[in-house]
Design an enzyme around this catalytic site. Structure first.
Site, PDB file in Angstrom:
ATOM      1  N   CYS A 268       0.831  -1.204   0.000  1.00  0.00           N
ATOM      2  CA  CYS A 268       0.000   0.000   0.000  1.00  0.00           C
ATOM      3  C   CYS A 268       0.877   1.271   0.000  1.00  0.00           C
ATOM      4  CB  CYS A 268      -0.973  -0.029   1.174  1.00  0.00           C
ATOM      5  SG  CYS A 268      -2.367   1.096   0.986  1.00  0.00           S
ATOM      6  N   HIS A 352      -3.707  -5.293  -0.378  1.00  0.00           N
ATOM      7  CA  HIS A 352      -3.326  -5.911   0.900  1.00  0.00           C
ATOM      8  C   HIS A 352      -3.312  -7.437   0.777  1.00  0.00           C
ATOM      9  CE1 HIS A 352      -3.195  -2.503   3.750  1.00  0.00           C
ATOM     10  NE2 HIS A 352      -3.984  -1.935   2.851  1.00  0.00           N
ATOM     11  N   GLU A 354      -2.369  -9.486   2.927  1.00  0.00           N
ATOM     12  CA  GLU A 354      -2.779 -10.054   4.224  1.00  0.00           C
ATOM     13  C   GLU A 354      -4.266  -9.869   4.487  1.00  0.00           C
ATOM     14  OE1 GLU A 354      -3.216  -5.938   5.261  1.00  0.00           O
ATOM     15  OE2 GLU A 354      -1.827  -6.982   3.922  1.00  0.00           O
TER      16      GLU A 354
END
Length: 370
Positions: A268, A352, A354
């Protein structure tokens, strides 16, 4: 009956609703998120600092809020940071009753604890259409008068400095392990343990959880800390809020790290700062990407991944040098979703991997890094 409340936009338009959070005026940049679930994770995502979040899914609050339990590392089991970061929350329909196996309080009570206003009864469909047409804009939540509080432009402030840790924090593998077992792989035994410096620009806890799944030691440092004085095997640059132009000192530290040739990964804000360290520029998007359902295409392939995203700035790929190449591209609008160096072990994702919340299709990127 809940108290009447208004969302006032910088263009003069206003939306009326009712209060279900903390009863105090607030200001920020109004943005929207199209995810259907995950409001506890979204509200605690530091990347939302300075923003008033509009949730497009019509019903919010029906599964309450989980207890703020932490593991031995001090990481939250269910949140993405230690507190709510949004300046305000705008929704269509609020569920005053909630039901979920790990819920301990209502969304409204949680907002009141963190002194964050919440508005329901707003025509979020009309508000979202307006933002898509006009772009993200300054807004304020007021109770008694439109002049109760002034407008604030969060882009003018260093939001990263506000949300980054203030001191060095160390993490090692522990009971946080079970939180991420469905999201990250577990391939690396303790005898290959490496040390990762994590530059905290507003890191989500699940990034730390996923790194710990690979049995690495983590040194989490403030956004402006000169980590080049430390001994480490790989550098990780986290997500974060606001304009990357405020992080020039971080960019300089990354450029110094590049001279050592060690692996670097960014997520990001980390994607933007890595690009700037490589000589590229960034720009502000009209209304950004904030959702669980952004499709990205892997370069030089027909592979598409559905990703979770939260950002308002992007890398200008036209300014990448010949040493760099695009790694991922957004299939909706063609904006950059990641870059990599052609010869060095440096790469990043604008989305993202994750997730938390959202799809975990791209968690393999942590494998690539380790």
């Amino acid at each position: 009956m809940d108290k009447k409340i208004s969302l006032v936009l910088e263009n003069g338009q206003s939306f009326s609703g009712y209060s279900f959070g903390y009863e105090a005026a607030a200001a920020g940049e109004v943005v929207f998120n199209t995810a259907m679930v995950g409001y506890p994770e979204s509200l605690t995502d530091p990347s939302y600092a300075g923003q008033i979040l509009t949730v497009t899914y019509p019903l919010v609050g029906n599964y309450g809020v989980p207890e703020n339990k932490t593991d031995a590392n001090g990481l939250s089991l269910f949140y993405e940071s230690e507190k709510i970061h949004v300046s305000g929350l705008i929704i269509s329909e609020y569920s005053h009753e909630y039901s979920h196996w790990n819920a301990c309080k209502s969304l409204g009570d949680w907002l009141k604890e963190h002194k964050v206003p919440g508005v329901y009864g707003v025509d979020t469909r009309a508000l979202t259409k307006l933002i898509r047409e006009k772009g993200s804009m300054k807004a304020k939540i007021v109770f008694n008068s439109p002049n109760e509080i002034g407008f604030i432009d969060p882009a003018l402030e260093n939001q990263v400095a506000k949300v980054s840790c203030k001191k060095i924090i160390h993490y090692s593998r522990d009971v946080a392990r079970h939180v991420c077992t469905d999201k990250c792989t577990d391939k690396y035994p303790t005898d290959t343990q490496k040390t990762v410096v994590l530059v905290d620009c507003g890191v989500k806890h699940n990034i730390i959880r996923c790194l710990l799944q690979h049995d690495v030691k983590i040194i989490r440092v403030p956004w402006d800390y000169d980590f080049n004085t430390l001994e480490y095997d790989g550098l990780f640059v986290s997500n974060g809020p606001g304009d990357p132009e405020h992080c020039e000192i971080t960019v300089k530290h990354i450029q110094t790290a590049m001279k050592a040739g060690k692996p670097i990964m960014g997520i990001c804000m980390g994607n933007q700062l890595l690009a700037k360290a490589g000589g590229a520029t960034t720009y502000k998007l009209k209304y950004g990407h904030r959702s669980h359902n952004q499709p990205v295409q892997l370069a030089n392939s027909n592979r598409c991944f559905i990703t979770s995203q939260n950002h308002g700035y992007a890398v200008n790929t036209d300014t990448l040098s010949d040493e760099w190449e695009v790694l991922f591209t957004n299939m909706n609008d063609g904006w950059n979703e990641g870059i990599r160096h052609k010869t060095q072990p440096w790469f990043s994702a604008q989305f993202h991997p994750e997730a938390a919340s959202g799809p975990t299709d791209t968690a393999f990127m942590f494998d690539m890094f380790v």
